[in-house]
Enzyme design. Sequence first.
Site, PDB file in Angstrom:
ATOM      1  N   TYR A  24     -10.070  95.464 130.839  1.00 29.85           N
ATOM      2  CA  TYR A  24      -8.960  94.732 131.819  1.00 29.85           C
ATOM      3  C   TYR A  24      -8.595  93.355 131.250  1.00 29.85           C
ATOM      4  O   TYR A  24      -8.558  92.324 131.762  1.00 29.85           O
ATOM      5  CB  TYR A  24      -9.321  94.567 132.988  1.00 29.85           C
ATOM      6  CG  TYR A  24      -8.406  94.320 134.196  1.00 29.85           C
ATOM      7  CD1 TYR A  24      -7.531  95.628 134.290  1.00 29.85           C
ATOM      8  CD2 TYR A  24      -8.172  93.194 134.785  1.00 29.85           C
ATOM      9  CE1 TYR A  24      -6.769  95.260 135.430  1.00 29.85           C
ATOM     10  CE2 TYR A  24      -7.261  92.886 135.515  1.00 29.85           C
ATOM     11  CZ  TYR A  24      -6.470  93.980 136.053  1.00 29.85           C
ATOM     12  OH  TYR A  24      -5.294  93.877 136.870  1.00 29.85           O
TER      13      TYR A  24
ATOM     14  N   HIS B  42      -3.296  99.989 119.828  1.00 27.46           N
ATOM     15  CA  HIS B  42      -3.267  99.702 118.234  1.00 27.46           C
ATOM     16  C   HIS B  42      -4.028 100.806 117.670  1.00 27.46           C
ATOM     17  O   HIS B  42      -5.206 100.926 118.119  1.00 27.46           O
ATOM     18  CB  HIS B  42      -3.784  98.186 118.181  1.00 27.46           C
ATOM     19  CG  HIS B  42      -3.967  97.811 116.725  1.00 27.46           C
ATOM     20  ND1 HIS B  42      -3.031  97.800 115.904  1.00 27.46           N
ATOM     21  CD2 HIS B  42      -4.961  97.100 116.084  1.00 27.46           C
ATOM     22  CE1 HIS B  42      -3.393  97.576 114.412  1.00 27.46           C
ATOM     23  NE2 HIS B  42      -4.580  96.875 114.748  1.00 27.46           N
TER      24      HIS B  42
ATOM     25  N   GLU C 141       0.662  90.438 110.698  1.00 25.78           N
ATOM     26  CA  GLU C 141      -0.297  89.338 111.349  1.00 25.78           C
ATOM     27  C   GLU C 141      -0.861  88.656 110.174  1.00 25.78           C
ATOM     28  O   GLU C 141      -0.818  87.556 110.300  1.00 25.78           O
ATOM     29  CB  GLU C 141      -1.476  90.020 112.055  1.00 25.78           C
ATOM     30  CG  GLU C 141      -1.155  90.463 113.548  1.00 25.78           C
ATOM     31  CD  GLU C 141      -2.366  91.515 113.761  1.00 25.78           C
ATOM     32  OE1 GLU C 141      -2.333  92.025 114.827  1.00 25.78           O
ATOM     33  OE2 GLU C 141      -3.184  91.777 113.034  1.00 25.78           O
TER      34      GLU C 141
ATOM     35  N   GLU D  57       8.142  71.362 115.755  1.00 25.22           N
ATOM     36  CA  GLU D  57       9.616  72.021 115.621  1.00 25.22           C
ATOM     37  C   GLU D  57       9.725  73.622 115.030  1.00 25.22           C
ATOM     38  O   GLU D  57      10.982  73.851 115.203  1.00 25.22           O
ATOM     39  CB  GLU D  57      10.454  71.043 114.485  1.00 25.22           C
ATOM     40  CG  GLU D  57      10.641  69.412 115.067  1.00 25.22           C
ATOM     41  CD  GLU D  57      11.782  68.818 114.223  1.00 25.22           C
ATOM     42  OE1 GLU D  57      12.636  69.358 113.805  1.00 25.22           O
ATOM     43  OE2 GLU D  57      11.566  67.395 114.283  1.00 25.22           O
TER      44      GLU D  57
ATOM     45  N   SER E  51      21.599  71.775 110.637  1.00 23.05           N
ATOM     46  CA  SER E  51      22.879  71.075 109.954  1.00 23.05           C
ATOM     47  C   SER E  51      23.147  71.760 108.516  1.00 23.05           C
ATOM     48  O   SER E  51      22.181  72.692 107.975  1.00 23.05           O
ATOM     49  CB  SER E  51      22.346  69.568 109.801  1.00 23.05           C
ATOM     50  OG  SER E  51      21.144  69.695 108.881  1.00 23.05           O
TER      51      SER E  51
END
Length: 334
Positions: A26, A109, A196, A232, A253
């Site tokens: 769980y 997985h 990963e 950022e 930019s």
Amino acid sequence: MTATIYYDSDANLELLKDKTIAILGYGSQGHAQAQNLRDSGCNVIIGQRPGSANYDLAVEHGFEPMSLADATSQGDLVNVLLPDEVQGDIYRNQIRDNLSPGNIIMCSHGFNVHFGQVEAPEGVDTLLVAPKGPGHLVRSEFEKGGGVPALIALNEGASDETFQLGLAYAKGIGGTRGGVIQTSFAEETETDLFGEQVVLCGGVSELVKMAFETLVEAGYQPEMAYFECLHELKLIVDLFYEGGLSYMRYSVSNTAEFGDYSTGERIINEDTRTEMRKVLKEIQDGVFARNWILENRAGAPAFKARRRRDHDHELEQVGRRLRKLMTWIDAKEV
């Protein structure tokens, strides 16, 4: 080759009506998938070790957890959502002998199935339904009426009934809302590990850390280095997520875009590509899997030492201090 993708209209939840779904573990995926399935009207039981935080969480969420062996015995579809590094031994000791012909053993997985740590007994099909996102996102997107895209794969020789049940399961957790791509255990496992290691965790972590160190070594303030090289990054990744590389370049930019083209290939170059190919080969050949399995059998000393060392890196120390000042984010500390 174009991928085959399935959506809500391709899946029939009624196929699960008379089935018992056993969720073993769980944790991150377990809590999300169990609750989504229950909300979709499925009969869900939980296998979880007593005395653990996840056991208490399952109780808090209205389940009555039982032993892994008992949950396996009662389940028709048995989804093993335990950590990769413990699945093999637990499967052999507590799960395998409690499976019956006609059961389906599942995972989200394919690591242990692909590398031979989980081998289904005669008469038991193997099914993968893998959401492409962490459990908390699988749950929150479902609650909002959306869904995290998922993958589906079966072992060779599995029946069409198992495939249809897999699509129904994917619908129950919200996967068919986002789209379910058919794949194989090998493809899911190898691409997941590669992503990963090369990009999502290993590649990005080392890129951020080395860039931070380069600025600090040159005499710039660590706080400035943290903002430029880590903080950022979220802004850029969000732009990737919303519209790909082109949208990111449209949004920044012209100076930033020019720097992207003129400098990016100097940092991530053909030497990097050569290492990427080596990493992929080690994944495909089972070298990484063997090393990870052996590391855990030895008590994971190198893994734990590296975790401790990176936890105390200057980048992390600066980040912890700055995030306390950012009242607009829900800062997390380990």
